[in-house]
Write a protein that holds these residues in place. Structure first.
Motif, short mmCIF file in Angstrom:
data_model
loop_
_atom_site.label_atom_id
_atom_site.label_comp_id
_atom_site.label_asym_id
_atom_site.label_seq_id
_atom_site.Cartn_x
_atom_site.Cartn_y
_atom_site.Cartn_z
N ASN A 65 0.81 -1.21 0.00
CA ASN A 65 0.00 0.00 0.00
C ASN A 65 0.85 1.27 0.00
O ASN A 65 0.45 2.29 -0.57
N GLN A 67 3.69 1.60 -1.54
CA GLN A 67 4.11 1.77 -2.94
C GLN A 67 2.95 2.22 -3.81
O GLN A 67 3.12 3.10 -4.67
N ARG A 68 1.75 1.67 -3.59
CA ARG A 68 0.59 2.06 -4.39
C ARG A 68 0.22 3.52 -4.11
O ARG A 68 -0.20 4.25 -5.01
N ARG A 69 0.39 3.96 -2.89
CA ARG A 69 0.07 5.34 -2.57
C ARG A 69 1.04 6.29 -3.27
O ARG A 69 0.65 7.37 -3.71
N LYS A 70 2.31 5.88 -3.35
CA LYS A 70 3.28 6.71 -4.07
C LYS A 70 2.92 6.81 -5.55
O LYS A 70 3.17 7.83 -6.18
N GLU A 71 2.36 5.73 -6.08
CA GLU A 71 1.99 5.71 -7.50
C GLU A 71 0.61 6.32 -7.75
O GLU A 71 0.14 6.33 -8.88
N GLY A 72 -0.03 6.79 -6.68
CA GLY A 72 -1.35 7.40 -6.84
C GLY A 72 -2.48 6.40 -6.99
O GLY A 72 -3.58 6.76 -7.41
N LYS A 73 -2.22 5.15 -6.63
CA LYS A 73 -3.25 4.12 -6.74
C LYS A 73 -3.96 3.94 -5.40
O LYS A 73 -3.39 4.24 -4.34
N GLU A 75 -5.45 2.13 -2.05
CA GLU A 75 -4.94 1.05 -1.20
C GLU A 75 -5.78 -0.22 -1.36
O GLU A 75 -6.93 -0.16 -1.76
#
Length: 224
Positions: A65, A67-73, A75
């Protein structure tokens, strides 16, 4: 932030470090000294609330999560996973075994220890007496146990400090959820003495339910 440059919300108040019992600076990421007490989370959220900034600057999360938050995706939170199913199954199995064991456990028990010094006592009438230390276990309310011996014909059983009932039974009372230790003697007359040590069964019976438990020991007629 006003210039559009990357900027974090930490104001370097050091409250997260001050409240940490192990001195970990959580701003540098998770570390070995962290004991997961979450005091830094509470301190940070308190400061963020006071200055009007979003809370959650420090929190529990997964690497995926983050990493996904950094990518704007968005959670991902999956409650049901193979691991959770396996763990839940193990817990259910262990819990079921524990419940079964508790529901079917015995409510009475007996332990017998043959006295070694002396191993036997020669009586004046030619008989022999063996002494035993018997411990009775009661896992229910106060009740009586009938004590007897099997395997030695015409044996005389006596208990120190106890007398037989009018019907000849040896009844021992044990308190609720208690153990009681008694000294028991078994005598065999000269005519009934076995030629060699014999196995005997010392048994207690609950007269109210008919349930009985026993322990095996031996009767020694002589030292030869």
């Amino acid at each position: 932030r006003l210039q559009g440059a990357p900027a974090g919300d930490c104001v370097d108040c050091h409250q997260c470090v001050n409240v940490c019992p192990t001195g970990v600076d959580i701003r540098h990421g998770i570390q070995l000294g962290c004991i997961q007490c979450s005091l830094c989370i509470d301190a940070c959220d308190s400061v963020m609330t006071q200055i009007g900034r979003p809370t959650g600057l420090i929190g529990y999360d997964t690497d995926i999560n983050v990493q996904r938050r950094k990518e704007g995706k968005p959670e991902i939170y999956r409650i049901v996973r193979p691991r959770t199913v396996i763990y839940a199954s193990f817990i259910a199995i262990v819990g079921g075994v524990m419940l079964y064991t508790l529901a079917t456990r015995g409510t009475m028990g007996i332990n017998v220890l043959h006295e070694r010094n002396p191993l036997l006592v020669q009586l004046s009438d030619g008989g022999v007496r063996n002494d035993y230390t018997v411990r009775l276990l009661n896992k229910r309310g106060a009740r009586d146990f009938v004590l007897d011996v099997v395997g030695l014909p015409n044996a005389k059983l006596t208990v120190a400090g106890e007398t037989r009932e009018a019907d000849g039974r040896m009844v021992i009372d044990v308190g609720q959820d208690q153990t009681r230790e008694i000294r028991m003697s078994i005598e065999a007359k000269g005519a009934d003495l076995p030629s060699a040590p014999v196995d005997i069964e010392i048994r207690i019976t609950d007269p109210a339910t008919g349930t009985s438990v026993s322990k095996h020991d031996h009767f020694v007629p002589s030292t030869r």
